[in-house]
Write an enzyme that holds these catalytic residues in place. Sequence first.
Site: not given
Length: 378
Positions: A41, A43-46, A48, A65, A163
């Site tokens: 995975g 995303g914008g901040f990291g 996985t 992560k 979330d």
Amino acid sequence: MSYCLNPHCSKPENPNDVKFCLTCGTKLLLKERYRAIKPIGQGGFGRTFLAVDEDKPSKPPCVIKQFYPQAQGTNTVQKAVELFNQEAIQLDHLGQHPQIPALLSYCTQDDRQYLVQEFINGLNLAQELAQNGAFNETKIRQLLIDLLSVLQFCHSREVIHRDIKPENIIRRGSDTRLVIVDFGAAKYATSTALNHTGTSIGSPEYVAPEQMRGRAVFASDIYSLGVTCINLLTARSPFDSYDTHNAAWIWRQYLKTPVSNELGKIIDKMLESIPSRRYQTTDAVLKDLNIQSTIGIPPTIISQPATQASPNYPPNFVSQTPSQIEKELLEIKTKFIGGKVQPKNVAQQPSVSTNNPTKQDAVDKELQEIRDKFLGNG
């Protein structure tokens, strides 16, 4: 395979028996024990990664992560740093629950931050929905009972997840229990925090109105869980189940299978846009679910007409023995009148402690008619 954690490495794949990347020389083992196998995975901040713990003989799987912000702007990156640190703290406090991933490690290596957590093997509910189709009422009731207890655990520790959505709920393959993951958006609900407008975080389709304005409360998680339910029941985007012109949910018309009025009312109350009209606690939702699940008379069905010949009676009445029917009728009578009923034939007018003989007579008469109908005396 061993996967290099350096985000700038041009060839990150390596053999699984080396300790340094053959391309860029980056150390492959995190904290000398966790080896990334493949990315799962981003995303914008990291990012996985699926990984293994080489410090244990069985080399159990785990998740790494990596904090790797790609967004620009000092404030944005600073907020991302706070959220990443916060997730580690949340998991450290909450990971003792069997339906929340345990935090295994939190560290910094090569000037990048990492957290390592328990790997949950299974499909998330979005994947399950795509694979098996819409959920029915039984599955939704079980989902609510299962997940509300997890949220109850979080809320009792002053944590709001913020979330809740199908992608963040995994059905664990080993025992089919539902596990809530991704606490990156979670926050502590201290009195100061609840009175302060914060950052709007969460997935737009599932976020409560007050959370969109940066004022998340415990009931915000309940709202998101309600939206999750209608997504799973309708197999549609929640946006498509909301009438923006009338500010009303219209999810019932898109149901794949009918649900009871009782469950529909529970979900509607979970979805109230005004927080004070919504369930305030998970206990309140569980109470309604448990009460309704013990009622002997089946719920009225919405959206489709009933197909049973005798919808007002338990559907398994016709296959029961006379003694079983007598027992159920006595239980129903106790619910309506109260007091203690001795286990004997309904036709013999059991003694019931009540201050309302007229009500007792009416109930006795109706139960006798039901008894005659199913025992062939009518």
